[in-house]
Design a protein around this motif. Structure first.
Motif, short mmCIF file in Angstrom:
data_model
loop_
_atom_site.label_atom_id
_atom_site.label_comp_id
_atom_site.label_asym_id
_atom_site.label_seq_id
_atom_site.Cartn_x
_atom_site.Cartn_y
_atom_site.Cartn_z
N CYS A 1 -1.07 -5.29 -17.29
CA CYS A 1 -1.62 -4.71 -16.06
C CYS A 1 -0.95 -3.36 -15.83
O CYS A 1 0.23 -3.19 -16.12
N ILE A 2 -1.71 -2.42 -15.28
CA ILE A 2 -1.14 -1.14 -14.87
C ILE A 2 -1.11 -1.10 -13.35
O ILE A 2 -2.03 -1.58 -12.69
N ALA A 3 -0.01 -0.57 -12.81
CA ALA A 3 0.19 -0.52 -11.37
C ALA A 3 -0.26 0.83 -10.83
O ALA A 3 -0.14 1.85 -11.51
N HIS B 1 -6.00 -9.71 -2.49
CA HIS B 1 -6.99 -9.45 -3.54
C HIS B 1 -6.81 -8.03 -4.07
O HIS B 1 -6.47 -7.11 -3.30
N GLU B 2 -7.04 -7.85 -5.37
CA GLU B 2 -7.12 -6.51 -6.00
C GLU B 2 -8.23 -6.58 -7.04
O GLU B 2 -8.07 -7.25 -8.06
N VAL B 3 -9.35 -5.93 -6.81
CA VAL B 3 -10.43 -5.92 -7.81
C VAL B 3 -10.10 -4.88 -8.88
O VAL B 3 -9.64 -3.78 -8.56
N GLU B 4 -10.31 -5.25 -10.14
CA GLU B 4 -9.94 -4.34 -11.24
C GLU B 4 -10.92 -4.47 -12.41
O GLU B 4 -11.46 -5.54 -12.68
N LEU B 5 -11.11 -3.34 -13.10
CA LEU B 5 -11.77 -3.38 -14.40
C LEU B 5 -10.81 -4.00 -15.41
O LEU B 5 -9.65 -3.58 -15.51
N LEU C 1 -9.61 -10.06 -10.96
CA LEU C 1 -8.83 -10.00 -9.72
C LEU C 1 -7.35 -10.13 -10.08
O LEU C 1 -6.95 -11.13 -10.69
N ASP C 2 -6.58 -9.11 -9.70
CA ASP C 2 -5.12 -9.17 -9.85
C ASP C 2 -4.58 -9.74 -8.55
O ASP C 2 -4.20 -9.00 -7.64
N MET C 3 -4.58 -11.08 -8.44
CA MET C 3 -4.12 -11.71 -7.20
C MET C 3 -2.60 -11.52 -7.09
O MET C 3 -1.87 -11.60 -8.08
N ALA D 1 5.65 -12.24 -7.94
CA ALA D 1 4.59 -11.69 -7.09
C ALA D 1 3.28 -11.50 -7.82
O ALA D 1 2.21 -11.48 -7.20
N LYS D 2 3.35 -11.37 -9.15
CA LYS D 2 2.17 -11.00 -9.93
C LYS D 2 1.80 -12.00 -11.01
O LYS D 2 0.63 -12.11 -11.38
N GLY D 3 2.80 -12.71 -11.57
CA GLY D 3 2.54 -13.51 -12.76
C GLY D 3 2.46 -15.00 -12.52
O GLY D 3 2.79 -15.78 -13.40
N GLY E 1 -5.90 -1.55 -12.81
CA GLY E 1 -5.51 -1.06 -11.50
C GLY E 1 -6.62 -1.21 -10.48
O GLY E 1 -7.79 -1.36 -10.82
N THR E 2 -6.22 -1.18 -9.20
CA THR E 2 -7.17 -1.44 -8.11
C THR E 2 -7.29 -0.24 -7.19
O THR E 2 -6.32 0.49 -6.99
N PRO E 3 -8.50 -0.02 -6.65
CA PRO E 3 -8.65 1.03 -5.64
C PRO E 3 -8.08 0.58 -4.29
O PRO E 3 -7.61 -0.56 -4.15
MN MN Z 1 -3.28 -4.54 -9.65
#
Ligand code: MN
Length: 231
Positions: A30-32, A82-86, A113-115, A134-136, A202-204
């Motif tokens: 994932c990229i932040a 929620h974080e929507v991502e390609l 989704l990068d929850m 927090a992420k994994g 990454g998410t907008p």
């Molecule tokens: Mn993200």
């Protein structure tokens, strides 16, 4: 035949649009902070250098049919975001991949989704500690069916997310700070990419909390939408 002390688990896998085949997941990168407006809403400068983290492969929750996929509300957080991502799916591995060849390594794309346990991420940042918890966490990576790269053009596709029908995130992939070829080139300097790797890009802006019972609908123009129910 190798004699394992217990049977190895089947790999996590994703559905493939228009095919019964499954895409076996190797790693999740994932990229932040890859959209300026999200970087700024998180307290950044708007152009953060590429910064990577990982989720375990079995954090994938594979969405398939028209029914929303169940995503459990995780433990030890009061602020699930929620974080929507390609999501980019790698079909051909490599190290030190040149920028101009990077897209040759892409097998397909999906909506993901990068929850995020945002409260634990904030605590980790404050203490200068790792983000892993927090992420994994388990089920932190819902991903819709993959569309083969040859079937879609994504350059300035819209990306959006709603919760219970209310718009939360809306942007375009053209606003990514680091584009897909740059991400692949950068990642492949630090890790040998392998077939089956996923990259969350990454998410907008517009990230926010969800509660049990909420319906998340995420879409990117040209890809199969993703619907997830928090349970
Ligand atoms: Mn993200």
């Amino acid at each position: 035949m190798t004699d394992y002390v217990f049977p190895p688990p089947a790999p996590a896998s994703l559905a493939v649009h228009g095919s019964p085949a499954r895409f076996a997941v190797h790693r999740i990168y994932c990229i932040a902070l890859n959209y300026a407006a999200h970087d700024i809403e998180m307290g950044g400068s708007g152009r953060t250098p590429p910064s990577f983290f990982m989720k375990p492969a079995d954090a994938v929750v594979a969405a398939g049919g028209p029914q929303p996929v169940d995503v459990p509300y995780p433990s030890v957080t009061q602020d699930l975001h929620h974080e929507v991502e390609l999501v980019v799916a790698i079909g051909r591995g490599g190290s030190d991949i040149p920028l101009e060849q990077a897209l040759d390594h892409v097998w397909g794309y999906a909506v993901g989704l990068d929850m995020t346990r945002r409260d634990l991420q904030a605590q980790a940042k404050q203490g200068g500690r790792p983000w892993c918890v927090a992420k994994g966490f388990d089920a932190s990576a819902p991903v819709g069916p993959l569309t083969p790269a040859a079937q879609v053009r994504l350059d300035d596709a819209g990306i959006a997310l709603s919760v219970n029908g209310q718009p939360r995130q809306a942007s375009t992939l053209a606003r990514m700070t680091w584009k897909v070829p740059e991400i692949i080139a950068q990642l492949s300097r630090a890790w040998a990419l392998q077939p089956g790797d996923l990259i969350f890009t990454g998410t907008p802006e517009g990230v926010g909390p969800v509660q049990r019972g909420d319906l998340i609908e995420a879409r990117i123009d040209g890809l199969v939408p993703l619907a997830a129910r928090i349970v």
